[in-house]
Design a protein around this motif. Structure first.
Motif, PDB file in Angstrom:
ATOM      1  N   ALA A   1       0.828  -1.209   0.000  1.00  0.00           N
ATOM      2  CA  ALA A   1       0.000   0.000   0.000  1.00  0.00           C
ATOM      3  C   ALA A   1       0.859   1.254   0.000  1.00  0.00           C
ATOM      4  O   ALA A   1       0.535   2.248  -0.677  1.00  0.00           O
ATOM      5  N   VAL A   2       1.956   1.245   0.742  1.00  0.00           N
ATOM      6  CA  VAL A   2       2.873   2.387   0.742  1.00  0.00           C
ATOM      7  C   VAL A   2       3.460   2.606  -0.654  1.00  0.00           C
ATOM      8  O   VAL A   2       3.520   3.737  -1.158  1.00  0.00           O
ATOM      9  N   LEU A   3       3.903   1.519  -1.279  1.00  0.00           N
ATOM     10  CA  LEU A   3       4.462   1.644  -2.635  1.00  0.00           C
ATOM     11  C   LEU A   3       3.448   2.245  -3.604  1.00  0.00           C
ATOM     12  O   LEU A   3       3.773   3.152  -4.384  1.00  0.00           O
ATOM     13  N   ASP A   4       2.225   1.754  -3.553  1.00  0.00           N
ATOM     14  CA  ASP A   4       1.189   2.276  -4.455  1.00  0.00           C
ATOM     15  C   ASP A   4       0.951   3.760  -4.216  1.00  0.00           C
ATOM     16  O   ASP A   4       0.813   4.549  -5.165  1.00  0.00           O
ATOM     17  N   HIS A   5       0.910   4.158  -2.938  1.00  0.00           N
ATOM     18  CA  HIS A   5       0.659   5.570  -2.626  1.00  0.00           C
ATOM     19  C   HIS A   5       1.810   6.456  -3.114  1.00  0.00           C
ATOM     20  O   HIS A   5       1.573   7.519  -3.706  1.00  0.00           O
ATOM     21  N   LEU A   6       3.041   6.037  -2.861  1.00  0.00           N
ATOM     22  CA  LEU A   6       4.175   6.870  -3.255  1.00  0.00           C
ATOM     23  C   LEU A   6       4.304   6.969  -4.770  1.00  0.00           C
ATOM     24  O   LEU A   6       4.661   8.033  -5.300  1.00  0.00           O
ATOM     25  N   ARG A   7       4.043   5.906  -5.480  1.00  0.00           N
ATOM     26  CA  ARG A   7       4.084   5.974  -6.950  1.00  0.00           C
ATOM     27  C   ARG A   7       3.100   7.015  -7.470  1.00  0.00           C
ATOM     28  O   ARG A   7       3.373   7.713  -8.447  1.00  0.00           O
ATOM     29  N   ALA A   8       1.953   7.131  -6.802  1.00  0.00           N
ATOM     30  CA  ALA A   8       0.925   8.060  -7.269  1.00  0.00           C
ATOM     31  C   ALA A   8       1.140   9.482  -6.768  1.00  0.00           C
ATOM     32  O   ALA A   8       0.795  10.444  -7.469  1.00  0.00           O
ATOM     33  N   HIS A   9       1.723   9.662  -5.567  1.00  0.00           N
ATOM     34  CA  HIS A   9       1.714  10.981  -4.935  1.00  0.00           C
ATOM     35  C   HIS A   9       3.092  11.540  -4.586  1.00  0.00           C
ATOM     36  O   HIS A   9       3.221  12.746  -4.385  1.00  0.00           O
ATOM     37  N   ASP A  10       4.106  10.704  -4.470  1.00  0.00           N
ATOM     38  CA  ASP A  10       5.423  11.194  -4.054  1.00  0.00           C
ATOM     39  C   ASP A  10       6.503  10.315  -4.676  1.00  0.00           C
ATOM     40  O   ASP A  10       7.232   9.606  -3.986  1.00  0.00           O
ATOM     41  N   PRO A  11       6.665  10.358  -6.004  1.00  0.00           N
ATOM     42  CA  PRO A  11       7.581   9.434  -6.686  1.00  0.00           C
ATOM     43  C   PRO A  11       9.032   9.571  -6.242  1.00  0.00           C
ATOM     44  O   PRO A  11       9.806   8.618  -6.366  1.00  0.00           O
ATOM     45  N   ASP A  12       9.415  10.718  -5.667  1.00  0.00           N
ATOM     46  CA  ASP A  12      10.793  10.883  -5.216  1.00  0.00           C
ATOM     47  C   ASP A  12      11.129   9.946  -4.062  1.00  0.00           C
ATOM     48  O   ASP A  12      12.314   9.690  -3.794  1.00  0.00           O
ATOM     49  N   ARG A  13      10.141   9.461  -3.351  1.00  0.00           N
ATOM     50  CA  ARG A  13      10.391   8.581  -2.203  1.00  0.00           C
ATOM     51  C   ARG A  13      10.172   7.100  -2.528  1.00  0.00           C
ATOM     52  O   ARG A  13      10.284   6.252  -1.651  1.00  0.00           O
ATOM     53  N   VAL A  14       9.874   6.791  -3.770  1.00  0.00           N
ATOM     54  CA  VAL A  14       9.632   5.398  -4.139  1.00  0.00           C
ATOM     55  C   VAL A  14      10.876   4.543  -3.903  1.00  0.00           C
ATOM     56  O   VAL A  14      10.763   3.375  -3.484  1.00  0.00           O
ATOM     57  N   ASP A  15      12.054   5.102  -4.119  1.00  0.00           N
ATOM     58  CA  ASP A  15      13.273   4.307  -3.941  1.00  0.00           C
ATOM     59  C   ASP A  15      13.414   3.795  -2.504  1.00  0.00           C
ATOM     60  O   ASP A  15      13.858   2.661  -2.275  1.00  0.00           O
ATOM     61  N   ASP A  16      13.038   4.642  -1.515  1.00  0.00           N
ATOM     62  CA  ASP A  16      13.111   4.190  -0.120  1.00  0.00           C
ATOM     63  C   ASP A  16      12.176   3.012   0.115  1.00  0.00           C
ATOM     64  O   ASP A  16      12.525   2.047   0.803  1.00  0.00           O
TER      65      ASP A  16
END
Length: 442
Positions: free
Chosen positions: A154-169
């Motif tokens: 769920a975190v990955l899905d949210h970051l891909r949609a709203h904060d792509p800069d943090r997807v790597d973490d």
């Protein structure tokens, strides 16, 4: 002083203290005891008894309708319960029938929430919420710690949609867990060789989401941002829980219950100062651990932590018990549920004493926050039955009970002489890998 075996003195005192349970209005003495309390935690002596769910729902309805409670927090997974929250609050795009969401709950034991009693209550809650503006609707949230992989996805899905800069973490954390094939036991065992496990990756992920959530705090934070933050907190809590689980002892239990109360505190802060919360969990979490032998084992629980953190705001702990009947449980961890016979409670137990005093009856007991008379039956140490998702009736002679001072463990108690098994939505359940340490399956 009267003994604990149902002697005349004890049974007479029990009858004097008892308020007959006949319907929703017979809960009036409990509503009076609750008063203006901000936290009401409602337990259950088993995870598989219809009457416990039914009376808990009746009390919760009255708290919502008459006392303005606006948050239900349960012993369930955050991601699954958040989907149910969307349904009961009639969020656009969510399932119109909460039964569809409950039917999709996948973690063993599904019957804890995927049963006809919860369907009935959540349908009522959606109907009730539909008459309210969106900002006043009553939410339904899960507090538990088990959903490591579901929350990470769920975190990955949210970051891909709203904060792509943090997807790597998030991907770093995912890749650290990936070799364990989404099996918490495999991960827990691996940390014996590499004690830190995926801790650093999770800490980095969590720090970023906490920072983002704090930036949003001025606006009370969009719901999606808060949900992502809570999923990250669940990943962190689950990682700690599974590492502690393989070491044995009380640490994993304490991590779990502290996580549940921390989650509740975040919810209360997010939703605002007027929020009032109802909790639904097993007696073993709800009843204050300090009034049982759990304290001697170094364990804390939700009820104890609520009293320690929030006594000034009002905390009322409500327990349940029954003498005999049937219950849904499994013979071993991960096996399909079955209806089992729960034999008469053993002598020297709370339930046996209440049966002696009120044979065939049901009753409500309440007492004041400053404690009961030192000579009262509820101040004696009595065994108190606790049945988890795994139940072995033959163990009644030596297990399935927690030594308890009832008047210190709870603020009120509902006793039902005979109870029946609830009805699951699924006949078959596949096994899981999160067996609790102690007490098992609670």
């Amino acid at each position: 002083m009267a003994g604990t075996d149902g002697s005349r003195g004890d049974t007479a005192a029990v009858r004097r203290d008892a308020h007959p349970l006949t319907g929703p209005q017979s809960l009036d003495p409990l509503l009076a005891r609750i008063g203006d309390a901000r936290y009401v935690a409602i337990g259950e002596a088993t995870h598989g008894t219809a009457e416990f769910y039914r009376w808990r729902a009746e009390l919760t309805r009255r708290l919502i309708e008459e006392r303005g409670f606006s948050l239900i927090a349960v012993e369930g997974d955050w991601p699954d319960c958040h989907e149910l929250h969307y349904s009961v609050t009639a969020t656009p795009g969510a399932a119109e029938d909460p039964a569809r969401v409950l039917g999709a709950f996948d973690r063993w034991p599904r019957w804890m929430w995927a049963n006809t009693e919860v369907v009935r209550f959540t349908r009522w809650l959606r109907e009730y919420n539909n008459a309210l503006p969106a900002e006043r609707r009553v939410g339904f949230f899960g507090l538990d710690v088990y959903s490591l992989w579901e929350s990470l996805h769920a975190v990955l899905d949210h970051l891909r949609a709203h904060d792509p800069d943090r997807v790597d973490d998030a991907l770093a954390a995912y890749r650290c867990f990936e070799p364990y094939a989404e099996d918490p036991q495999n991960y827990a065992l691996a940390t014996r060789l590499v004690p830190e496990g995926c801790e650093m990756e999770v800490v980095t992920l969590l720090a970023g989401l906490r920072e983002r959530a704090e930036r949003q705090a001025a606006d009370a934070g969009p719901a999606a941002e808060f949900a992502a933050w809570q999923n990250a907190e669940t990943v962190a809590g689950a990682e700690r829980y599974y590492r502690a689980m393989v070491r044995g002892g009380p640490e994993s239990w304490n991590i779990r219950d502290q996580h549940m109360v921390d989650t509740l505190d975040r919810l209360m802060g997010h939703l605002g100062p007027g929020t009032k919360a109802v909790l639904w969990e097993h007696n073993t979490h709800i009843g204050d651990a300090r009034a049982t032998d759990m304290a001697e084992a170094g364990m804390v629980n939700v009820g104890q932590l609520l009293r320690e953190r929030h006594r000034a705001e009002g905390v009322v702990l409500v327990g349940f018990g029954s003498y005999e009947g049937t219950v849904v449980a499994a013979a071993e961890w991960g096996l399909p549920p079955e209806v089992m016979t729960m034999p008469p409670a053993r002598r020297g137990s709370v339930e046996h004493l209440l049966h002696q005093a009120l044979p065939g009856g049901s009753a409500l007991f309440t007492w004041n926050a400053d404690g009961a008379d030192a000579n009262a039956w509820r101040q004696e140490v009595l065994d108190h039955r606790a049945v988890g998702v795994v139940y072995r009736p033959r163990a009644e002679r030596w297990g399935n009970y927690v030594p308890t001072v009832l008047g210190e463990r709870y603020d009120a108690f509902l006793y039902l002489d005979r109870t029946e098994a609830l009805t699951p939505l699924h006949r078959y359940e596949h096994g899981g890998g999160e067996e609790d340490t102690y007490p098992s399956g609670l």
